[in-house]
Enzyme design. Sequence first.
Site, short mmCIF file in Angstrom:
data_model
loop_
_atom_site.label_atom_id
_atom_site.label_comp_id
_atom_site.label_asym_id
_atom_site.label_seq_id
_atom_site.Cartn_x
_atom_site.Cartn_y
_atom_site.Cartn_z
N CYS A 107 0.91 -1.24 -0.06
CA CYS A 107 0.04 0.03 0.11
C CYS A 107 1.10 1.60 -0.28
CB CYS A 107 -1.11 0.14 1.17
SG CYS A 107 -2.57 1.13 0.83
N HIS A 210 -3.80 -5.49 -0.01
CA HIS A 210 -3.67 -5.94 2.10
C HIS A 210 -3.39 -7.25 1.91
CE1 HIS A 210 -2.93 -1.63 3.79
NE2 HIS A 210 -3.96 -1.28 2.57
N GLU A 212 -1.95 -8.81 4.07
CA GLU A 212 -2.08 -8.88 5.19
C GLU A 212 -3.02 -8.53 6.83
OE1 GLU A 212 -1.38 -5.69 4.54
OE2 GLU A 212 -2.40 -4.39 5.30
#
Length: 232
Positions: A107, A210, A212
């Site tokens: 990002c 993302h 994560e």
Amino acid sequence: MKPIIGVTPLYDEERKSIWLLPGYLELIEKNGGIPLILPLTTNKEVLESFLTSCDGFLFTGGQDIDPSFYGEKKRSVCGIPCRVRDEMEGYLMREVIAKDKPLLAICRGVQLLNALYGGTLYQDLPSERSSSVCHQMIPPYAKVQHEVQLIENSLLHRILDRTKLGVNSYHHQAIKEVGNGLEVTAVSTDGVIEGVSLKSAKFVLGVQWHPEFFDASTTENKALMAAFLSAC
Ligand SMILES: [Mn+2]
């Protein structure tokens, strides 16, 4: 020996505190690396020590980058920059690449990478580029928001061995002009660039989505992290 991965910390301006989403660390730990949260500092001696001791680096999401990084004036639609992160990460990323250590940028990380190589950013996608795709999803973030096409033979295509990927999306900025030496690896269905890699590097990869927020052991995350960690 498992590779040690330095992770750039998030910064909470209100609390004057550094913090981190556990998902970033789990991506590393559950896929065979040792995560290490870096201090928030612009002290080059301190950063130099981590540049030596860490085998790879993960650049996290966060505040909008100061548009002066890509030669623009900040418009009101741009968020408030975090100058200490900009300065720390700008220096660190240059040095990581100069040392040819592997780097994964997520990002804000991919936006910084693009800016460092002379590229530009949309300061605010919704107001600067009309699209049928909403890039700023509402939680939960562990679900597919839009699709990206992985560019044939790009680093990401080789890692994931597929041409289409469903991703989450939580960004209001994005790459506008691609930086010199960067190769586009992923493009969303509305044409927004969502992934780049540095052609001359051993492993420098940035993604706009993302990973994560998804479980560290999804097929995609396992493949992504195996490629990153094995390069370290
Ligand atoms: Mn997106």
